[in-house]
Design an enzyme around this catalytic site. Sequence first.
Site: not given
Length: 902
Positions: A26, A95, A104, A106, A339, A455, A785, A790, A853, A873
Amino acid sequence: MKDDRKKYVYAFAEGNKELKDLLGGKGANLAEMTNLGLPVPPGFTITTEACTTYLNTGSTPEGLDEEVATHLAALEKARGKKLGDPDDPLLVSVRSGAKFSMPGMMETVLNVGLNDQSVEGLARQADNDRFAWDSYRRLIQMFGKTVQNIEGEAFEEALEEIKRAKDTHNDLDLDADDLRQLVDVYKGIVREHTGADFPQDPREQLTAAINAVFDSWNSDRAVLYRRQERIPADLGTAVNVVAMVFGNMGMDSGTGVAFTRDPGTGEQGVYGDYLQNAQGEDVVAGIRNTVPLQDLEKLDKTSYDRLMEIMATLEGHYRDLCDIEFTIEAGQLWMLQTRVGKRTAAAAFRIASQLVDEGVIDLDEAVQRVTGEQLVHLMFPQFDTSAKVHQLGRGISASPGAAVGKAVFDSYTAVKWSRSGEKVILVRRETNPDDLNGMIAAQGILTSRGGKTSHAAVVARGMGKTCVCGVEELQVNTKRRFLTAPDGTEVHEGDVISIDGSTGRVYLGEVPVVDSPVVEYFEGQVDVSTAKDDLVSAVHRIMTHADSARRMGVRANADTAEDAERARRFGAEGIGLCRTEHMFLGERRQHVERLILAEDDEQRDQALEALLPLQRWDFLQLLTAMDGLPTTIRLLDPPLHEFLPDITELSVRVALAESRGEKNENDLRLMQAVHRLHEQNPMLGLRGVRLGLVVPGLFNLQTRSIAEAAAQLVKLGKDPRPEIMIPLVGSVQELEIIRGETEQVLKEVAEETGCDLPIMIGTMIELPRAALTADQIAEAAQFFSFGTNDLTQTTWGFSRDDVEAAFFSTYLEVGIFGVSPFETIDEDGVGELVRIGTEKGRATRPDLKVGVCGEHGGDPDSVHFFNKVGLDYVSCSPFRVPVARLEAARATVAQEGGSDSR
């Protein structure tokens, strides 16, 4: 003597839009508009660094008060007024303004500087008693709630009581005497809750308001919103102190929010809301229904024309959709904020494509302007408009999507029911920041008040939640927990409703859904050249460029031919993970059970012989679906207990049989085997490569099945490209033994079939030791891979099935996690192992192909990390393939441009 103290306060003229880290979004944009010569009220910004110092130490940084005093004096000089002067007071707004927009979440305090004396001076100067007392009651209400932590309901009930006494629902019907009375009531509320009078010293008000905005950075709702939006917790908020301009001076004044394009659809035009005789919070809160921005042309053509000019200037300057807040004070237009605006997923893709057509951005930047998560939202199902429906009402299409759930009328119930597995729609007259928990928990949000800038609408768009606002014809009774439609239909809490965020329609009951046009496009059901929906064209254009721009490949995790075919339609360039254990479930489970329980070579060979044709058929189908593309097949990797009867059920069965004097030799043998093979922690037990070493012939069976299926397809003129992946390797010696056996089987099949089978053999890196010894393992592996599911479990010492429900919510709440490490890669720990494993593996084998993967392969943030560390990949579920394609391109473009597109 030179003062080396850090600078904590900047006048608007000192900043610019590039200083968002320091001045917040802002403040940086107020500075930018000031430097563009636009009509911005004068003011100054207290930096985010001041906030973080305050939050870390509990007190404001040294020198801040003096800097504020200096800039306040300059502001007073610019306006020709003094803060709180009893004759002609300067009033200011205080503000928040963080680096990333948190609408909305803060605090804001307006009209700071009013007290019992200056309110009279303001009334005389404006020649408007009602305006002055309305401004004073707003200050006490906002200050009481924000600074003094008084429940807002206390003030709201007092306002409603005075309106009831006046027999009105509209606060504009309250006159100056009513508002004087309300001020006295409000001051009494402050005294009752704090034990002290409302502060009359304007400087005391200002300091307290600044500190309250700092404190609001760590409010529950702000913390929750940051977690939801993945905003870092250590940024802090800036504070903007701005000279007040008043939209509540009369019917020639007002306040509004405007967009340079429709944030819901991306269409060009005039979009926004305007509210006469109001202050900005009234529009955002949705307490009074606004009029469309177009109506301003009739109400005040001069201000409207000037606003249109400014909107064009800002969009041209920022090269994007701009969200603008403005106030008109007695015919004078003032800009309060701009903004780059939040938008729906559909709007994001349309606007990016439009800006390319307009020559404002190129296709690389268009790829940067959209995200994988937005693409996911476009792939959600939509309501079937041909179905027979009962429409309850129609409001404003605030955030698109098709949401179905049980109506609930408060956030607590929404959270409670959703945790029990219920899908809910949060129904409110209007939402406020305290409703954030319920909004996150709900499938969608429905309000009877407010517009596209309320809001509910702004937060829902930011989160990608379906939202319908301003359905005025629905009477919502939150206390008695029901709503009434114009036709008399009542919807009580627990009744199912459906809301369409694309049309604004609200339906009774569950409306059936159909695939979205974007999914139909990916499925190949839409001819882009003749598509009527410009959204499909925009998606096609951006995805086509994304595929040409990205460095990493994208594969899919698929275990069946059906999944593989869908993945291919969605753009997968191969299979990165086929989990063969999924092929052994159902009726085939008995064959694996026989294999595990075999007491001699003959029984084992019989079990293997029964499994061979089944496995060969599986791979025949899979390789046919992926003809010409690499297909990585992971050899069996289940915890062993998954293929054995449950020990408790088996014990009961045996005990019951014995009590009846019966003997079941098979059950007794099973019982002995289950006890023999029982493991306390099966996930770290006999599985993966260990299973291949302990159960002779098992991996050879799978290898033979793969090779024979590939040979059969080669003879049919196909191009199968299987890759064999050996799981859970922790030592190169494990891999060497299994690789030797695998190569021997491949050689035998090649000789038997006369087919050359150049099948690569690699391993899954899912243990920390494997990553740390990757240079050794790469001697025996042609590809890696990373199994990050895990790897995350073994690195953190987490059992995923247990810990997520047990304590992850606590870890998120106290900030140990910003996001679950199973959702987004833990870059510092698990990610570091990925980097080390990749570098060590390639040091041994420079041409080593490396992919991932785990589920992280479809997570946008994780994709960026994998691109950065040089993986070849990523592989993910078929539905996430388009997301990974887009994010891989965004990562490449960002890395080449030296910026972070996330």
